[in-house]
Design an enzyme around this catalytic site. Structure first.
Site, PDB file in Angstrom:
ATOM      1  CG  ASP A 299      -1.921   1.088   1.228  1.00  0.00           C
ATOM      2  OD1 ASP A 299      -1.623   2.173   0.689  1.00  0.00           O
ATOM      3  OD2 ASP A 299      -3.029   0.871   1.730  1.00  0.00           O
TER       4      ASP A 299
ATOM      5  CG  HIS B 275      -9.942   2.070   2.368  1.00  0.00           C
ATOM      6  ND1 HIS B 275     -10.390   3.086   3.181  1.00  0.00           N
ATOM      7  CD2 HIS B 275      -8.749   1.660   2.889  1.00  0.00           C
ATOM      8  CE1 HIS B 275      -9.495   3.297   4.143  1.00  0.00           C
ATOM      9  NE2 HIS B 275      -8.500   2.452   3.991  1.00  0.00           N
TER      10      HIS B 275
HETATM   11  C1  LIG Z   1      -1.992   1.401   5.811  1.00  0.00           C
HETATM   12  C2  LIG Z   1      -2.330   2.553   4.936  1.00  0.00           C
HETATM   13  O1  LIG Z   1      -1.240   3.455   4.915  1.00  0.00           O
HETATM   14  C3  LIG Z   1      -3.565   3.301   5.334  1.00  0.00           C
HETATM   15  O2  LIG Z   1      -3.491   3.678   6.681  1.00  0.00           O
HETATM   16  C4  LIG Z   1      -4.857   2.522   5.111  1.00  0.00           C
HETATM   17  O3  LIG Z   1      -5.945   3.365   5.388  1.00  0.00           O
HETATM   18  C5  LIG Z   1      -5.042   2.104   3.736  1.00  0.00           C
HETATM   19  O4  LIG Z   1      -4.580   2.852   2.737  1.00  0.00           O
HETATM   20  C6  LIG Z   1      -5.692   0.815   3.395  1.00  0.00           C
HETATM   21  O5  LIG Z   1      -5.701   0.483   2.232  1.00  0.00           O
HETATM   22  O6  LIG Z   1      -6.209   0.164   4.290  1.00  0.00           O
HETATM   23 MG   LIG Z   2      -4.819   1.780   0.831  1.00  0.00          MG
END
Ligand SMILES: C[C@H](O)[C@H](O)[C@@H](O)C(O)C(=O)O
Ligand SMILES: [Mg+2]
Length: 391
Positions: free
Chosen positions: A211, A315
């Site tokens: 990510d 998400h």
């Molecule tokens: C882990 C990531 O940096 C984010 O905090 C999270 O929100 C995200 O992008 C995800 O896809 O879960």
């Molecule tokens: Mg993400």
């Protein structure tokens, strides 16, 4: 049944603003962001204000006293928009007027909205309305949007410890990328070492993803993807800023065979996603139902995705996503964000805000856990809500 009143509250500490953690947490531990080029904002995302908004809670009460609610990120600004602007389109309307209310909320805020916190606020109202309708009809939301297409949902886990996620029964693990373009070749090497090390722990068949939280440029993304393909990276997520549709199109053209490009977490509405499809930016979209326009809009985005042969794996967003994912053929699995500070156990994603918030067990969830009216969750009375505005 008529709507009597809309109320908006703010709450701090976890909840839907899951970046708003008080103790040391993997989610704030040296994660690469668009702000990482500034030395002073590199180590912690809270340092640049990732948790500045807090959670927005929207309650909608019908004339018979039934209350629907939903939570999203939005805090005080979101509460202002709901109370001072959006509430007027609901009070006095029928609980079934979902399409009309969405259209009025969106069109009346076009001059200052379209994306971001305004869409978070619209999403919160929309989800609260679906919750209310479900409670009035005594039906779970998934039954009102077409019904489940499968009995069991499989999850991948997002967090710093995919190796532990594998032991907990998840089908894959998504690692936050830690180093970006400002860290040069050295950083790129460290990212690949992290992936290689994790691959050696989880074996060949467990999914691993990166990510990148909007933090890279095209050149770095292509280099990262090529180096990571040796270790079987399943997808590269949100590599570029969300407005760089052209960059995403080029990234997808240059991605190693078998790897997916994913994005959409910070995209909103059918028009935003239409750009991603028109330009063939990705293989899988990740709308957040609490940010993209709510469930009413997600259903449209998802139909559009289907027609373009794209997968929809929302998400985070906990129970609000689960009701949706169960009902769509092009949403074959779901995300679970590991909110335990060391990503070493499964705790509810919006902890501590909701009661009865379902969690995956052995990386799976059965549809029966969602068989309650509305979204099937309750606000935790131990969480202190404040109502900064009234109308
Ligand atoms: C882990 C990531 O940096 C984010 O905090 C999270 O929100 C995200 O992008 C995800 O896809 O879960
Ligand atoms: Mg993400």
């Amino acid at each position: 049944m008529q709507i009597k009143e809309v109320r908006a509250f703010v709450v701090r500490g976890g909840g839907a603003d899951y970046h708003d953690q008080t103790e040391a947490h993997w989610i704030d531990d040296h994660i690469c962001t668009p702000m990482s080029k500034y030395e002073e904002y590199k180590k912690s995302r809270k340092s640049f204000g990732i948790n500045v908004l807090g959670t927005l809670v929207v309650e909608i009460e019908a004339v018979d006293g039934t209350v629907g609610f939903a939570v999203t990120t939005g805090g005080e600004i979101g509460a202002f928009i709901v109370e001072k602007h959006l509430a007027r389109f609901l009070e006095g309307a029928d609980v079934t007027d979902i399409e009309k209310i969405w259209d009025q909320m969106f069109n009346s805020t076009l001059y200052y909205g379209r994306k971001g916190v305004v869409l978070n606020a619209i999403s919160g109202v929309d989800l609260a309305l679906w919750d209310l309708l479900g409670k009035v009809r005594n039906e779970p939301v998934h039954k009102m949007i077409g019904g489940a297409v499968r009995d069991e949902l499989k999850f991948y886990a997002t967090g710093a410890r995919p190796d532990l996620a594998k032991e907990m029964g998840f089908i894959g693990g998504k690692l936050p990328l830690q180093w970006g373009p400002a860290d040069g070749e050295e950083g790129l090497k460290k990212n690949i070492e992290t992936l290689a090390n994790m691959r050696s722990k989880v074996g060949d068949d467990f999914w691993l993803m990166f990510d990148c939280w909007m933090s890279l440029d095209l050149n770095y993304s292509i280099k990262l993807a090529k180096a990571a393909s040796e270790y079987g990276l399943k997808w590269i997520e949100e590599a570029l800023p969300p407005d760089d549709y052209w960059g995403y199109a080029e990234l997808r053209e240059n991605i190693p065979k078998g790897m997916m490009v994913t994005t959409g977490e910070h995209e909103a509405t059918r028009w935003g996603f239409r750009m991603l499809f028109d330009k063939n930016c990705c293989d899988l979209i990740q709308p957040d139902v609490g940010w993209c326009g709510g469930l009413t809009e997600l259903l449209k985005i998802s139909a559009l995705a289907d027609a373009h042969n794209k997968l929809v794996v929302p998400h985070g967003s906990s129970v609000y996503s689960y009701h949706f994912v169960f009902t769509r053929q092009n949403s074959p699995f779901a995300e679970f964000l590991m909110m335990a500070p060391n990503a070493d156990k499964v705790v509810p994603m919006f902890n501590p805000l909701l009661l009865d918030e379902p969690i995956p067990v052995n990386g799976r969830m059965h549809i029966s856990v969602l068989d309650k009216p509305g979204f099937g969750v309750r606000l935790n009375p131990a969480c202190e809500l404040s109502r900064p505005y009234t109308h």
